[in-house]
Design an enzyme around this catalytic site. Structure first.
Site, mmCIF file in Angstrom:
data_model
loop_
_atom_site.group_PDB
_atom_site.id
_atom_site.type_symbol
_atom_site.label_atom_id
_atom_site.label_comp_id
_atom_site.label_asym_id
_atom_site.label_seq_id
_atom_site.Cartn_x
_atom_site.Cartn_y
_atom_site.Cartn_z
ATOM 1 N N ARG A 24 0.852 -1.105 0.077
ATOM 2 C CA ARG A 24 0.118 0.116 0.011
ATOM 3 C C ARG A 24 0.910 1.281 -0.029
ATOM 4 O O ARG A 24 0.412 2.358 0.520
ATOM 5 C CB ARG A 24 -1.011 0.055 1.176
ATOM 6 C CG ARG A 24 -1.857 -0.998 1.263
ATOM 7 C CD ARG A 24 -2.879 -0.953 0.093
ATOM 8 N NE ARG A 24 -3.874 -2.149 0.201
ATOM 9 C CZ ARG A 24 -5.159 -1.891 0.527
ATOM 10 N NH1 ARG A 24 -5.274 -0.720 0.970
ATOM 11 N NH2 ARG A 24 -6.039 -2.735 0.477
ATOM 12 N N ARG A 28 -4.233 6.303 0.282
ATOM 13 C CA ARG A 28 -4.774 7.690 0.712
ATOM 14 C C ARG A 28 -3.677 8.259 1.814
ATOM 15 O O ARG A 28 -4.116 9.600 2.058
ATOM 16 C CB ARG A 28 -6.043 7.166 1.399
ATOM 17 C CG ARG A 28 -6.971 6.891 0.626
ATOM 18 C CD ARG A 28 -8.234 6.498 1.308
ATOM 19 N NE ARG A 28 -7.990 5.138 1.687
ATOM 20 C CZ ARG A 28 -8.863 4.325 2.226
ATOM 21 N NH1 ARG A 28 -10.040 4.556 2.762
ATOM 22 N NH2 ARG A 28 -8.519 3.044 3.035
ATOM 23 N N ARG A 37 -7.559 11.014 -6.457
ATOM 24 C CA ARG A 37 -8.567 10.284 -5.841
ATOM 25 C C ARG A 37 -10.005 11.163 -5.791
ATOM 26 O O ARG A 37 -11.110 10.593 -6.156
ATOM 27 C CB ARG A 37 -8.460 9.836 -4.697
ATOM 28 C CG ARG A 37 -9.301 8.988 -3.912
ATOM 29 C CD ARG A 37 -9.818 7.592 -4.626
ATOM 30 N NE ARG A 37 -10.611 6.849 -3.976
ATOM 31 C CZ ARG A 37 -12.092 6.758 -4.089
ATOM 32 N NH1 ARG A 37 -12.636 7.689 -5.050
ATOM 33 N NH2 ARG A 37 -12.871 6.124 -3.414
ATOM 34 N N ASP A 74 -6.338 -3.327 -7.856
ATOM 35 C CA ASP A 74 -6.944 -3.896 -6.419
ATOM 36 C C ASP A 74 -7.188 -5.494 -6.683
ATOM 37 O O ASP A 74 -7.063 -5.950 -7.925
ATOM 38 C CB ASP A 74 -8.200 -3.207 -6.294
ATOM 39 C CG ASP A 74 -8.664 -3.634 -4.668
ATOM 40 O OD1 ASP A 74 -8.145 -2.910 -3.869
ATOM 41 O OD2 ASP A 74 -9.239 -4.391 -4.282
ATOM 42 N N TYR A 150 -14.260 -12.386 -0.002
ATOM 43 C CA TYR A 150 -14.854 -11.268 -0.393
ATOM 44 C C TYR A 150 -16.234 -11.498 -1.320
ATOM 45 O O TYR A 150 -17.050 -10.968 -1.166
ATOM 46 C CB TYR A 150 -13.996 -10.220 -1.246
ATOM 47 C CG TYR A 150 -13.197 -9.498 -0.184
ATOM 48 C CD1 TYR A 150 -13.840 -8.509 0.395
ATOM 49 C CD2 TYR A 150 -11.795 -9.781 -0.126
ATOM 50 C CE1 TYR A 150 -12.784 -7.728 1.400
ATOM 51 C CE2 TYR A 150 -10.910 -8.880 0.549
ATOM 52 C CZ TYR A 150 -11.508 -8.046 1.543
ATOM 53 O OH TYR A 150 -10.903 -7.167 2.070
HETATM 54 O O1 CP3 Z 1 0.379 0.685 -3.423
HETATM 55 C C1 CP3 Z 1 -0.471 -0.046 -3.470
HETATM 56 O O2 CP3 Z 1 -0.193 -1.403 -2.654
HETATM 57 C C2 CP3 Z 1 -1.640 0.270 -4.404
HETATM 58 C C3 CP3 Z 1 -2.141 -1.108 -4.999
HETATM 59 C C4 CP3 Z 1 -3.161 -1.931 -4.221
HETATM 60 C C5 CP3 Z 1 -4.274 -1.469 -3.670
HETATM 61 N N1 CP3 Z 1 -4.988 -2.534 -3.164
HETATM 62 C C6 CP3 Z 1 -4.963 -0.299 -4.015
HETATM 63 C C7 CP3 Z 1 -6.151 0.164 -3.292
HETATM 64 C C8 CP3 Z 1 -2.875 -3.214 -3.544
HETATM 65 C C9 CP3 Z 1 -1.845 -4.188 -3.893
HETATM 66 C C10 CP3 Z 1 -4.203 -3.608 -3.179
HETATM 67 C C11 CP3 Z 1 -4.214 -5.004 -2.579
HETATM 68 C C12 CP3 Z 1 -5.668 -5.316 -1.788
HETATM 69 N N2 CP3 Z 1 -6.891 -4.789 -2.072
HETATM 70 C C13 CP3 Z 1 -5.708 -6.135 -0.694
HETATM 71 C C14 CP3 Z 1 -4.327 -6.945 -0.171
HETATM 72 C C15 CP3 Z 1 -3.472 -6.257 0.694
HETATM 73 C C16 CP3 Z 1 -3.900 -5.931 2.098
HETATM 74 O O3 CP3 Z 1 -4.163 -4.996 2.364
HETATM 75 O O4 CP3 Z 1 -4.066 -6.957 2.951
HETATM 76 C C17 CP3 Z 1 -6.930 -6.193 -0.114
HETATM 77 C C18 CP3 Z 1 -7.354 -6.913 0.946
HETATM 78 C C19 CP3 Z 1 -7.703 -5.412 -1.026
HETATM 79 C C20 CP3 Z 1 -9.219 -5.029 -0.719
HETATM 80 C C21 CP3 Z 1 -9.536 -3.661 -0.868
HETATM 81 N N3 CP3 Z 1 -9.231 -2.732 -1.670
HETATM 82 C C22 CP3 Z 1 -10.213 -3.050 0.581
HETATM 83 C C23 CP3 Z 1 -10.641 -3.972 1.796
HETATM 84 C C24 CP3 Z 1 -10.124 -1.779 0.325
HETATM 85 C C25 CP3 Z 1 -10.998 -0.728 1.163
HETATM 86 C C26 CP3 Z 1 -10.221 -0.460 2.420
HETATM 87 C C27 CP3 Z 1 -8.778 0.185 2.148
HETATM 88 O O5 CP3 Z 1 -7.808 -0.345 2.578
HETATM 89 O O6 CP3 Z 1 -8.729 1.263 1.677
HETATM 90 C C28 CP3 Z 1 -9.629 -1.490 -0.897
HETATM 91 C C29 CP3 Z 1 -9.478 -0.285 -1.498
HETATM 92 C C30 CP3 Z 1 -8.088 0.337 -2.076
HETATM 93 N N4 CP3 Z 1 -7.344 -0.452 -2.724
HETATM 94 C C31 CP3 Z 1 -7.590 1.518 -1.890
HETATM 95 C C32 CP3 Z 1 -6.281 1.556 -2.566
HETATM 96 C C33 CP3 Z 1 -5.338 2.487 -2.665
HETATM 97 C C34 CP3 Z 1 -8.203 2.922 -1.452
HETATM 98 C C35 CP3 Z 1 -9.430 3.139 -2.217
HETATM 99 C C36 CP3 Z 1 -9.634 4.675 -1.790
HETATM 100 O O7 CP3 Z 1 -8.963 5.327 -2.041
HETATM 101 O O8 CP3 Z 1 -11.139 4.929 -1.379
#
Ligand code: CP3
Length: 343
Positions: A24, A28, A37, A74, A150
């Site tokens: 990540r 954000r 965003r 994602d 999910y």
């Molecule tokens: O630099 C990076 O890692 C960006 C790429 C990336 C994202 N998601 C962008 C994202 C990666 C590698 C992921 C993987 C991801 N997504 C996982 C595995 C990693 C972990 O944290 O265990 C999981 C479980 C998800 C599912 C997911 N995506 C959730 C539960 C959420 C909402 C909660 C949160 O953490 O924000 C997301 C949204 C998401 N994915 C955001 C980003 C930048 C935030 C979205 C926003 O700006 O509203």
């Protein structure tokens, strides 16, 4: 890519200063991310813009000079490609309008068309075209289990009770779904590699929902199958695979398997103990507790250096956090950690 410290580490070569990247790292907590965003109400719409994804992937590279970049996308793009209707709206996690709610839903599932994820492969190409030549790009997917959880729950959840009931009531259909997801993940990653990624990370972010025996039955079995498919295909056979398991009930030595290049350790794991067991066989990535980043600079500095000292003689060490950076973190704190690693 010869000069990549990250790829050297994945090949168990030593580096005087460990390579560093963060789960990540784009997200954000960065004001430059928020700036882009705010133009999208649904996060998934932003993920479907390859040029924007490339720009977002580059943000932490430009800011910190990290040793690896990760594709901006994602893990939930695959369930979305099965037409489960994914969206992410302000202040909510992911939501599926059409989740898997019965055994019949699995039997009726649309077949997977990897081309539906063309926007991801374009994002890989765009990102590669912007990255410095020797900077590797990590592609990724969720583990079949994490994607199934999910898809059944229909959203994020603390306890995933719907998923647990589904597992009890329909174990055979769940296994069928996991098979389908393993094949989809394979095709998805293969296409990411064809588009230019240099390494792969598999996120088993919901490993902690499973008991020791269920972890094998519903998760590891399929992650191994996915890795075997990758290792048997000439396109992907030489691409290093990193596995992240969140707080698994099994010992790390019982999670590793042939074909894996690296274990990405959750922050609750004891990196020192594990390093004795994996030395010369697997690279290790990890595993500072991400909550340290709300503490004082001094504490961030000392905790970071502690891990670097423990791992200084470990060929194949990659510094990372034990889980993702959270939105509340100040970007300056991340800089303190990076300075401590490179000091
Ligand atoms: O630099 C990076 O890692 C960006 C790429 C990336 C994202 N998601 C962008 C994202 C990666 C590698 C992921 C993987 C991801 N997504 C996982 C595995 C990693 C972990 O944290 O265990 C999981 C479980 C998800 C599912 C997911 N995506 C959730 C539960 C959420 C909402 C909660 C949160 O953490 O924000 C997301 C949204 C998401 N994915 C955001 C980003 C930048 C935030 C979205 C926003 O700006 O509203």
């Amino acid at each position: 890519m010869k000069d990549s410290k990250f790829l050297r580490a994945l090949n168990l070569k030593s580096n005087a200063i460990p390579p560093v990247w963060f789960m990540r790292q784009a997200g954000r907590y960065l004001p430059e991310y928020q700036e882009i965003r705010k133009n999208y109400s649904n996060f998934l719409d932003m993920c479907k813009q390859p040029k924007i994804c490339a720009e977002l992937a580059l943000q932490p590279i430009d800011r910190y000079g990290l040793d690896a970049s990760i594709l901006f996308s994602d893990i939930l793009t695959i369930p979305d490609a099965f037409n489960l209707g994914l969206s992410f709206h302000e202040g909510e996690g992911p939501k599926f309008s059409n989740p898997i709610s019965s055994a019949e839903d699995i039997n009726r599932l649309d077949s997977f068309d990897v081309n539906a994820l063309g926007y991801v492969f374009k994002a890989v190409e765009e990102t590669k075209s912007l990255l410095p030549k020797d900077l590797p790009l990590i592609g990724f997917c969720g583990s079949p289990w994490t994607l199934a959880a999910y898809s059944i729950e229909g959203k994020g959840s603390k306890d995933f009770n719907k998923t647990k009931s589904f597992m009890k009531d329909h174990p055979a259909e769940l296994q069928k779904f996991l098979e389908i997801l393993s094949q989809a993940c394979f095709e998805y990653l293969r296409q990411q590699v064809l588009s230019g990624v240099n390494a792969i990370q598999i996120f088993d972010s919901w490993a902690d929902l499973l008991s020791k025996s269920d972890l094998e039955i519903y998760s590891l079995q399929y992650t191994r199958k996915l890795s075997q498919l990758l290792k048997a295909d000439p396109v992907t056979e030489n691409i290093p695979i990193i596995l992240f398991e969140k707080a698994p009930k099994k010992e790390v030595v019982d999670l590793i398997f042939d074909g894996l290049a690296c274990m990405s350790l959750h922050w609750q794991e004891n990196i020192e103990k594990i390093s004795f067991k994996l030395k010369s066989k697997y690279a290790i990535q990890g595993n500072l507790d991400p909550r340290i980043l709300v503490e004082s600079d001094d504490l961030i500095w000392s905790e970071t250096q502690k891990i670097c000292a423990i791992m200084s003689e470990y060929p194949g060490f990659i510094f990372n956090l034990g889980h993702g950076i959270t939105p509340d973190i100040k970007p300056e704190k991340v800089k303190v950690m990076i300075d401590a690693i490179r000091a």
